[in-house]
Design an enzyme around this catalytic site. Structure first.
Site, short mmCIF file in Angstrom:
data_model
loop_
_atom_site.label_atom_id
_atom_site.label_comp_id
_atom_site.label_asym_id
_atom_site.label_seq_id
_atom_site.Cartn_x
_atom_site.Cartn_y
_atom_site.Cartn_z
N SER A 186 38.06 -22.76 22.17
CA SER A 186 39.28 -22.94 21.72
C SER A 186 39.81 -24.16 21.52
O SER A 186 38.90 -25.19 20.78
CB SER A 186 40.09 -22.18 22.37
OG SER A 186 41.39 -21.93 21.91
N ASP A 238 39.78 -12.17 16.60
CA ASP A 238 40.47 -13.27 17.25
C ASP A 238 42.07 -13.04 16.99
O ASP A 238 42.42 -13.24 15.94
CB ASP A 238 39.96 -14.50 17.17
CG ASP A 238 40.30 -15.60 18.05
OD1 ASP A 238 41.75 -15.83 18.28
OD2 ASP A 238 39.32 -16.10 18.70
N HIS A 268 39.53 -13.46 21.40
CA HIS A 268 39.57 -14.67 21.94
C HIS A 268 39.21 -15.00 23.34
O HIS A 268 39.55 -16.13 23.98
CB HIS A 268 41.01 -15.35 21.59
CG HIS A 268 41.17 -16.74 21.43
ND1 HIS A 268 40.32 -17.98 20.51
CD2 HIS A 268 41.72 -17.85 22.38
CE1 HIS A 268 40.80 -18.97 20.77
NE2 HIS A 268 41.31 -19.20 21.82
#
Lengths: 277, 277
Positions: free
Chosen positions: A146, A222, A254
């Site tokens: 991320s 996600d 995610h």
């Protein structure tokens, strides 16, 4: 440098260390996994940069990376994601301030002078590791998740020759085009967007690319995918004819359940580069 | 039953579910990993019982078990370690009350009626799983860590025929001879020590043993090893000529870094029993 903990782990040692940082002007904590091979001499190292809200600890405990690093004889470094402390500026939003350093050197008030995560990860922590641990500085690779995937990609492309390979899990791939990016780059770097370009993986890919292999995984489920903008980076990779594997993983989100699922692939990918010629 | 989360994980699904429990008279939360094979029909299941202070979540995120369970096509269940809630009795000590159910049915005030983790894990949760998920009740094994290792061993020996194999990481092996045990058994079951015997793995080993294979790992650097008393159980295993592998792992402590290091061995051990004749 102070040892906070050392635990036996897959034949090696998972340590946590704290030191006074010149770059961030506060104490910084990091995790370091050393495989058994480190007893006999320097080992290659894989950097793992974490995402928003994480400390050094999240990936160290939840990403399941040590098993594969031990198998490959590779060290793992888990830096924190920002400066910390009562004296360090912060913000009520989870995605700004402490836990959200974005791997940049802040120039704007109130974030300067502590928020200098670029210098910390690019310069200070590598030097500290080289001095104190059996790490082979000639064999480094980098990954992240991320915001940390953003950090890994932008460090790798800005520091040619430093990292033999780069990968990312669900990276923030085009922050200048996303609310995960414009907000933080404005706050930390100011409104002059010329300074933003070296902190956007898609723009860097268009401008220079990466001189080695690249692997990116993103989950099709996600929940933040519209903020990540994998399509922008995928297009830039293809346009550059960059050596790369980009995968959209069906059904994955995610979370660290996604990260841990594909960790073996990433560590194996980096091992090939780290042990190659 | 309510689904709190479901994440794609190693080709399967890591879910978290909540339900109103009759056994504990409160809402209970558990984790369940189903491998990809569960889409095609019932799969074997490995129970993982957690230790003091843990919820359903710790092992689910930190033990690194899903990778091996996915490889073997085995489901994993992660129950909570006690009843929870504002209406449920608690204690200031970390090792009594919420987070410290000890896998017994409490008879003493203020712990009865909520603290009935034995009935919950032995009866209610298995029935709930059988009703709602593709779990093969004929192929169950059990493991656990610390207090959860105690739970795994005592359930396995008290329920002959239920579990094909049992293992434990750093189990509380002789609670009637330890401050991790006497305190809790007194509080939950009262001072009549006749009721304690079925909750002590060493005493059960002396009395009956286990009708299948058994694996126990304990770290030589375990900071709680004097409370675990692995020597008492090792002696009882040897005296009974019980089929067993007991290992003292050099340098390992009580943490999840220890658990995750040996998780592959444990899942593989159970898979052999679950897929055997």
């Amino acid at each position: 440098m102070e040892t906070l903990s050392e635990n036996a782990c897959f034949g090696g040692v998972q340590g946590v260390y704290r030191h006074a940082s010149l770059a961030t002007q506060c104490d910084m904590t990091f995790g370091l996994f050393l495989p058994a091979e480190a007893k006999d001499g320097p080992v290659p190292v894989l950097w793992y940069l974490s995402g928003l809200t994480c400390t050094h600890e999240n990936a160290m405990t939840k990403a399941g990376a040590q098993v594969w690093a031990a198998e490959q004889g590779i060290a793992l470094v888990f830096p924190d994601t920002s400066p910390r402390g009562a004296d360090v500026a912060d913000h009520d939003d989870y995605d700004l301030g402490q836990g959200a350093g974005f791997y940049v050197n802040a120039t704007q008030s109130p974030w300067a002078p502590h928020f200098r995560m670029w210098d910390y990860v690019a310069d200070e922590l590598p030097a500290l590791l080289a001095e104190n641990f059996p790490i082979d500085a000639e064999r480094q690779s980098i990954t992240g998740h991320s915001m940390g995937g953003h950090g890994a990609l932008t460090l790798a492309m800005n520091l040619p020759g430093r990292f033999r390979s780069v990968s990312a899990f669900a990276p923030i791939a085009n922050p200048t085009g996303s609310d995960w990016g414009r907000k933080q780059l404005s706050a930390y770097l100011g409104e002059d967007k010329a300074g933003w370009e070296k902190h956007d993986a898609t723009l860097l890919m268009k401008a220079t690319g990466f001189d080695g292999p690249l692997l990116i995984d993103t989950g099709t489920a996600d929940q933040f995918i519209d903020l990540l903008r994998p399509e922008a980076l995928a297009q830039a990779i293809a346009e550059r004819r960059q050596q790369a594997i980009t995968r959209m993983q069906p059904g994955y989100d995610h979370s660290y359940f996604f990260v841990s699922t594909f960790m073996e692939d990433h560590v194996t990918f980096h091992a090939e580069a780290l042990y190659g010629d």
